[in-house]
Design a protein around this motif. Structure first.
Motif, PDB file in Angstrom:
ATOM      1  N   TRP A 155       0.837  -1.193   0.000  1.00 35.19           N
ATOM      2  CA  TRP A 155       0.000   0.000   0.000  1.00 35.19           C
ATOM      3  C   TRP A 155       0.881   1.256   0.000  1.00 35.19           C
ATOM      4  O   TRP A 155       1.999   1.271   0.548  1.00 35.19           O
ATOM      5  CB  TRP A 155      -0.886   0.023   1.243  1.00 35.19           C
ATOM      6  CG  TRP A 155      -1.928  -1.071   1.280  1.00 35.19           C
ATOM      7  CD1 TRP A 155      -2.717  -1.502   0.257  1.00 35.19           C
ATOM      8  CD2 TRP A 155      -2.288  -1.873   2.422  1.00 35.19           C
ATOM      9  NE1 TRP A 155      -3.553  -2.511   0.691  1.00 35.19           N
ATOM     10  CE2 TRP A 155      -3.320  -2.755   1.999  1.00 35.19           C
ATOM     11  CE3 TRP A 155      -1.863  -1.922   3.748  1.00 35.19           C
ATOM     12  CZ2 TRP A 155      -3.916  -3.677   2.873  1.00 35.19           C
ATOM     13  CZ3 TRP A 155      -2.450  -2.831   4.610  1.00 35.19           C
ATOM     14  CH2 TRP A 155      -3.462  -3.696   4.168  1.00 35.19           C
TER      15      TRP A 155
ATOM     16  N   ASN B 297     -12.970   4.546   0.267  1.00 33.52           N
ATOM     17  CA  ASN B 297     -12.037   5.623  -0.088  1.00 33.52           C
ATOM     18  C   ASN B 297     -12.547   6.491  -1.237  1.00 33.52           C
ATOM     19  O   ASN B 297     -11.854   7.371  -1.724  1.00 33.52           O
ATOM     20  CB  ASN B 297     -10.634   5.078  -0.407  1.00 33.52           C
ATOM     21  CG  ASN B 297     -10.642   4.079  -1.545  1.00 33.52           C
ATOM     22  OD1 ASN B 297     -11.633   3.956  -2.262  1.00 33.52           O
ATOM     23  ND2 ASN B 297      -9.543   3.367  -1.718  1.00 33.52           N
TER      24      ASN B 297
ATOM     25  N   GLY C  58      -8.846   2.804  -6.352  1.00 35.32           N
ATOM     26  CA  GLY C  58      -7.420   3.023  -6.110  1.00 35.32           C
ATOM     27  C   GLY C  58      -6.534   2.064  -6.877  1.00 35.32           C
ATOM     28  O   GLY C  58      -5.549   2.468  -7.501  1.00 35.32           O
TER      29      GLY C  58
HETATM   30 FE1  SF4 Z   1      -4.174   3.153  -0.599  1.00 35.11          FE
HETATM   31 FE2  SF4 Z   1      -5.018   4.645  -2.622  1.00 35.11          FE
HETATM   32 FE3  SF4 Z   1      -2.517   3.700  -2.600  1.00 35.11          FE
HETATM   33 FE4  SF4 Z   1      -4.580   2.054  -2.976  1.00 35.11          FE
HETATM   34  S1  SF4 Z   1      -3.926   3.700  -4.338  1.00 35.11           S
HETATM   35  S2  SF4 Z   1      -2.824   1.692  -1.638  1.00 35.11           S
HETATM   36  S3  SF4 Z   1      -6.132   2.961  -1.643  1.00 35.11           S
HETATM   37  S4  SF4 Z   1      -3.404   5.174  -1.147  1.00 35.11           S
END
Ligand code: SF4
Length: 285
Positions: free
Chosen positions: A15, A120, A124
């Motif tokens: 992440w 979120n 993502g």
């Molecule tokens: Fe987290 Fe957004 Fe990165 Fe995915 S893209 S790991 S939801 S910060």
């Protein structure tokens, strides 16, 4: 007794630094330790999205399903062995778009499973497209001129569909989130725990600072059995208007408690109705 070390896997999270997934993961592991959840009594199911990696970093029995299809897998597991704690980790894209029908019907049927929604407000994993939670006007890769759609509220959908436990947490508050994990797990029936989770890379509007500024916890005098009030709060969103805590909770028979075939023992302990699969194949194929 479950120790934190028991939950460790050889994999280190990929992440983005600062992602809210880290603290959701931490709060869940805290709850595992406090409640003694391990692979003898608990199973995780995940959909597709950044959230889904959590099952790779947590040493518990787990299944990562197809996009939007974590809930049918989870309900099957629960029916096969209703003594297991079944946690479904899903995202807003995963559960409210492609998996929206499963979400609604799991709530309606009051399956005794726990839906942990990493909310979120963006896709993502696929690098930043509009999801069903993305705010109106928000510019993403898929909506370069601004999102023309209004977002949905997972809390409102769950309440309208008949969910018996509906709560919202914030990934930036690990102690409260740990408590909400435990409350959701102790509820007999469907539990939705919607977690506000900043995607620090692709959604700069819903940041940690935004939620710290605008979210508040429901007070002691809040009546969580009042569905009308829960619906009202579920629709509120804006400055100082984002309610956290258990918005709604009532006791109703779970789906599994009403199935006579599993009243005495889990389905997996029953003798198979058909021992000879060959005969079945001949009959139906
Ligand atoms: Fe987290 Fe957004 Fe990165 Fe995915 S893209 S790991 S939801 S910060």
């Amino acid at each position: 007794m479950t120790q934190l070390a028991d939950l460790a896997t050889p994999y280190f999270p990929t992440w983005c630094p600062g992602c809210g997934n880290f603290t959701i993961w931490a709060a869940f592991k805290n709850a595992c330790v406090q409640k003694g959840w391990d692979s003898t009594n608990s199973v995780l199911v995940a959909g597709i999205g950044c959230h889904g990696h959590l099952v790779n970093y947590t040493k518990l029995t787990a299944f990562e399903g197809l996009h939007g299809r974590a809930l049918p897998v989870a309900t099957g597991i629960k029916l096969a062995n209703h003594r297991l704690n079944v946690f479904v980790f899903t995202g807003d894209g995963d559960s409210l778009a492609e998996g929206g029908n499963h979400f609604m019907h799991a709530c309606r049927r009051n399956h005794d499973i726990k839906i942990i929604l990493h909310d979120n407000a963006i896709y993502g994993l696929t690098t930043g497209q509009a999801s069903p939670r993305t705010p109106h006007g928000f510019k993403t890769k898929s909506t370069p001129d601004g999102n023309p759609d209004d977002p949905v509220s997972p809390l409102t959908i769950a309440l309208a569909a008949g969910a018996t436990f509906v709560a919202r947490g914030f990934s930036g508050d690990i102690p409260q989130l740990t408590e909400l994990f435990i409350k959701a797990s102790e509820h007999r029936g469907i539990a939705l725990l919607d977690i506000l989770q900043p995607c620090v890379t692709f959604n700069k509007d819903y940041s940690h600072a935004f939620y710290r500024e605008n979210a508040y916890y429901l007070g002691q005098d809040y009546d969580a059995t009042n569905k009308g009030e829960a619906l009202k709060r579920s629709l509120e969103w804006g400055p100082k208007q984002i309610a956290l805590g258990v918005l709604y909770q009532v006791n109703q028979p779970s789906y599994e408690s009403q199935i006579p075939q599993i009243a005495q023992k889990p389905l997996i302990k029953n003798s198979p109705v058909h021992n000879n699969l060959e005969d079945l194949f001949k009959k139906y194929i």
